[in-house]
Design an enzyme around this catalytic site. Structure first.
Site, PDB file in Angstrom:
ATOM      1  N   GLU A 249       0.894  -1.165   0.000  1.00  0.00           N
ATOM      2  CA  GLU A 249       0.000   0.000   0.000  1.00  0.00           C
ATOM      3  C   GLU A 249       0.923   1.204   0.000  1.00  0.00           C
ATOM      4  OE1 GLU A 249      -1.623   3.129   0.462  1.00  0.00           O
ATOM      5  OE2 GLU A 249      -1.636   2.649   2.602  1.00  0.00           O
ATOM      6  N   CYS A 287      -1.942   8.928   2.611  1.00  0.00           N
ATOM      7  CA  CYS A 287      -1.831   8.579   1.190  1.00  0.00           C
ATOM      8  C   CYS A 287      -3.051   9.016   0.389  1.00  0.00           C
ATOM      9  CB  CYS A 287      -1.641   7.068   1.043  1.00  0.00           C
ATOM     10  SG  CYS A 287      -0.114   6.450   1.763  1.00  0.00           S
TER      11      CYS A 287
END
Length: 481
Positions: A249, A287
């Site tokens: 990720e 993110c």
């Protein structure tokens, strides 16, 4: 006198020969000291996890579910203490730290629920062809082996939870490495796991420095790696172990698209507030924070001043103050990098409408327009409280602008039209499309991950459980079906 926190080796506390200082990015004070494991202690943890893998995989579901439920309940009981710890070591405003604890509570609860229903098996008749007469296939999932979980600093509790909870749910031993800047939250999870009846060796929390990680990554006894962090480090890990299963990720360049039908004053006020909040929450160190706003030309000129006003209304200051919206970045070096990227964009012709100033590790919430396409700020993940706004003509141009990035984590699309929502779902090269809101929305039970250079695989409890396991088929013969 600050005590030294032990790490967790095969379910028990241990100390090494050296100590790591954990300091507050807000005021530089010493938050805690953490013991660092020796190479022999790391080896002991890996050997214990490898040795217990078959036993742990066979642990009854109720045992694993009870342990996960216990952690969830204990997190609730210690919410304020843990939130204060997150805020101290990470610099996260206390209101966001409390929210992070709440999310971790849910992650362990979801994992307990999934553990109870996981692996019931799926039966398939094979007598659809003559050669399969009397045969039945039963497919179940089994752990791929010991998981190495590598967590980042920005969500030091919840992203550790996303490594540990799915592993326990499927019966996969896990070695967790919290981020060196923020290890204390991960060690708290060790305290809570130690209160359970999980087999010794089934979990460790090791405060291993980054420069000692290559040996762990390469260890053949750890066939599964779950990493959250930068694309550079993530792909370096994957390239170094091509035969391992890696869930990555990685970074993002989150875009919020505001289309022409989202045009009332109420609509634009909502969009501006959400954009301002989620370009700056966690200091922009998420993110899926909003980094790019792509606004239709018909709403751009009305939306832009609302965004600027909402960004300027963000309260920057002491993260322990409940009124603070934006705290410091994780370090002064991180803030200096953001400062350099903004300065480069302005020197290249970008217009600075708000912010653009640094004070130590704190960077003021910032809005820019007319950012050159080749500016670092336009191409890379800023990971700071910085927002760019671009005007486009129509849906097609807006969606093309979203896709004009090497990243593809999530995108937000402000529209009321369900057909537009489905077109966005088809057209946008991202792992998630959030309609009517910013890309920063994440529910911890949903599949979460990206396309392109934003990573491979999916988090979200049930989806991580699939990632940690593989299908094994059992064929029964001679049955009267």
């Amino acid at each position: 006198m600050t005590s030294t926190h032990a790490f967790w080796l095969a379910g028990r506390q241990a100390t090494g020969e050296t100590v790591l200082d954990v300091t507050s990015p807000w005021d530089g004070r010493l938050v805690g000291k953490v013991s660092v494991p020796t190479a022999d202690q790391v080896e002991e943890a890996v050997a214990a996890a490898y040795a217990v893998r078959d036993e742990f995989a066979a642990t009854p579901a109720h045992v694993r579910a009870a342990a996960l439920d216990h952690v969830s309940k204990r997190l609730v009981e210690r919410t304020e203490e843990i939130a204060q710890l997150i805020s101290a070591e990470n610099g996260k405003p206390i209101k966001w730290a409390r929210g992070e604890v709440g999310r971790a509570v849910s992650v362990f609860r979801f994992a307990a629920e999934e553990a109870r229903r996981f692996n019931g098996g799926e039966a398939q008749r094979l007598d659809t062809d003559a050669g399969g007469q009397g045969r039945l296939a039963l497919t179940r999932r089994f752990p791929k082996g010991v998981v190495l979980g590598i967590a980042p600093f920005n969500f030091p509790l919840n992203l550790c939870a996303h490594k540990i909870a799915p592993a326990i749910a499927v019966g996969a031993p896990i070695i967790l490495k919290p981020a060196p800047a923020t290890p204390l939250s991960g060690l708290i999870l060790g305290e809570l796991l130690a209160e359970t009846d999980l087999p010794a060796g089934s979990w460790s929390v090791l405060t291993v420095p980054n420069d000692q990680m290559p040996a762990l990554v390469q260890d053949e006894r750890l066939p599964v790696i779950s990493f959250t962090g930068s694309d550079k480090v993530g792909y370096a890990i994957m390239d170094s172990v091509p035969r391992k299963h890696c869930t990555l990720e990685l970074g993002g360049n989150g875009a919020a698209v505001v289309l022409a039908d989202f045009a009332s004053e109420q609509d634009l006020d909502w969009a501006a507030t959400r954009i301002a909040t989620f370009s700056n929450y966690q200091g922009g160190q998420s993110c899926i924070s909003v980094q790019r706003v792509i606004a239709d030309a018909t709403v751009h000129d009305r939306l832009l001043p609302k965004i600027v006003a909402a960004v300027e209304a963000q309260v920057t200051g002491d993260p322990s103050d409940a009124a603070t919206d934006v705290g410091p970045l994780v370090s002064e070096d991180a803030a200096k990098r953001v400062e350099a990227w903004v300065d480069e964009a302005v020197q290249g012709g970008a217009k600075l409408l708000a912010g653009g100033k640094r004070d130590g590790a704190t960077y003021a919430p910032t809005v820019l327009t007319d950012v050159p396409a080749d500016a670092t700020l336009a191409c890379e993940e800023v990971f700071g409280p910085v927002l760019t706004v671009t005007k486009v003509d129509g849906e097609t141009e807006a969606f093309a602008a979203v896709n004009d990035s090497k990243y593809g984590l999530q995108a937000g699309v402000f529209t009321h039209d369900v057909q537009t929502a489905f077109r966005a779902h088809r057209a946008l090269e991202v792992g998630g499309v959030i309609v009517g809101d910013v890309p920063s929305y994440r529910a911890d039970q949903m599949p979460y991950g990206g396309a392109k250079q934003s990573g491979v695989g999916r988090e979200g409890v049930a989806f991580a459980m699939d990632d940690y396991t593989y299908e094994r088929v059992l064929v029964l013969t001679g049955l009267a079906l």
